[in-house]
Design a protein around this motif. Sequence first.
Motif, PDB file in Angstrom:
ATOM      1  N   GLU A  67       0.842  -1.192  -0.044  1.00 33.91           N
ATOM      2  CA  GLU A  67      -0.116   0.020   0.055  1.00 33.91           C
ATOM      3  C   GLU A  67       1.099   1.155  -0.106  1.00 33.91           C
ATOM      4  O   GLU A  67       0.495   2.322  -0.701  1.00 33.91           O
ATOM      5  N   PHE A  85       1.997   1.870  -3.447  1.00 33.65           N
ATOM      6  CA  PHE A  85       0.657   2.383  -4.344  1.00 33.65           C
ATOM      7  C   PHE A  85       0.519   3.904  -3.905  1.00 33.65           C
ATOM      8  O   PHE A  85       0.308   4.598  -4.885  1.00 33.65           O
ATOM      9  N   LYS A  86       0.720   4.275  -2.706  1.00 35.85           N
ATOM     10  CA  LYS A  86       0.391   5.703  -2.367  1.00 35.85           C
ATOM     11  C   LYS A  86       1.486   6.470  -2.965  1.00 35.85           C
ATOM     12  O   LYS A  86       1.159   7.807  -3.412  1.00 35.85           O
ATOM     13  N   TRP A 112      -0.254   7.067  -6.241  1.00 31.16           N
ATOM     14  CA  TRP A 112      -1.241   7.656  -6.193  1.00 31.16           C
ATOM     15  C   TRP A 112      -1.086   9.113  -6.146  1.00 31.16           C
ATOM     16  O   TRP A 112      -1.923   9.867  -6.802  1.00 31.16           O
ATOM     17  N   TYR A 127     -10.053   5.508  -4.398  1.00 37.72           N
ATOM     18  CA  TYR A 127      -8.743   5.080  -4.033  1.00 37.72           C
ATOM     19  C   TYR A 127      -9.026   3.639  -3.678  1.00 37.72           C
ATOM     20  O   TYR A 127      -7.944   2.914  -4.259  1.00 37.72           O
ATOM     21  N   ASN A 128      -9.950   3.180  -3.237  1.00 32.89           N
ATOM     22  CA  ASN A 128      -9.741   1.566  -2.705  1.00 32.89           C
ATOM     23  C   ASN A 128     -10.055   0.771  -4.008  1.00 32.89           C
ATOM     24  O   ASN A 128      -9.475  -0.230  -4.116  1.00 32.89           O
ATOM     25  N   PHE A 186      -6.844   0.982  -5.845  1.00 33.89           N
ATOM     26  CA  PHE A 186      -5.811   0.005  -4.951  1.00 33.89           C
ATOM     27  C   PHE A 186      -5.962  -1.573  -5.442  1.00 33.89           C
ATOM     28  O   PHE A 186      -5.144  -2.401  -5.552  1.00 33.89           O
ATOM     29  N   TYR A 246      -4.684  -2.144  -8.713  1.00 33.74           N
ATOM     30  CA  TYR A 246      -3.433  -2.147  -8.637  1.00 33.74           C
ATOM     31  C   TYR A 246      -2.472  -3.528  -8.025  1.00 33.74           C
ATOM     32  O   TYR A 246      -1.714  -4.082  -8.645  1.00 33.74           O
ATOM     33  N   LYS A 247      -3.372  -4.021  -6.896  1.00 36.82           N
ATOM     34  CA  LYS A 247      -2.888  -5.052  -6.298  1.00 36.82           C
ATOM     35  C   LYS A 247      -3.019  -6.335  -7.396  1.00 36.82           C
ATOM     36  O   LYS A 247      -2.274  -7.246  -7.711  1.00 36.82           O
ATOM     37  N   ASP A 286       6.497  -1.972 -10.050  1.00 39.20           N
ATOM     38  CA  ASP A 286       6.390  -0.287  -9.699  1.00 39.20           C
ATOM     39  C   ASP A 286       7.203   0.363 -10.745  1.00 39.20           C
ATOM     40  O   ASP A 286       6.977   1.330 -10.968  1.00 39.20           O
TER      41      ASP A 286
END
Length: 139
Positions: free
Chosen positions: A2, A5-6, A9, A18-19, A22, A25-26, A37
């Motif tokens: 996370e 990802f941030k 983001w 956002y959720n 994410f 992304y996962k 990444d």
Amino acid sequence: MELRFKQLWTKYPAKIGYNEAFAAYKSWIQSSANNTDEYLNKQLDKYLQHLSMNQWLIAMKPQKWFGGGFQNDYSYYDQARPSQGATGRKQGGRIKEQLPQWAQNQKQQQEQVTPEQIAQAKEALAKLRSAGQDQQKKR
């Protein structure tokens, strides 16, 4: 994961969902060992450059972009842009392409009309006009 990802983001222009982004992304990261990444960060830089060059575009929804929608090819931004006069002239922010040499030659050949051709065209036009007048008289 996370935290990584941030970091991405914070660079992404559209901050909605956002959720969902994410989760996408996962899913993308886990789908292949080649999905990194670093690759995603490079693609994001290219996408941001694409958006800045085309300001009329709206950023993709983050869920779609982080889920693999970024895989459009923006690699043409890696190439040097043509300079003025190289392949075209820049006019009003757009690059105007020039005709290839073979097309320019055809255009020049079409524009070169001989005096004989002009005389023949005038004769043919006169015949057509007289034929049209003769038909009108018969009616």
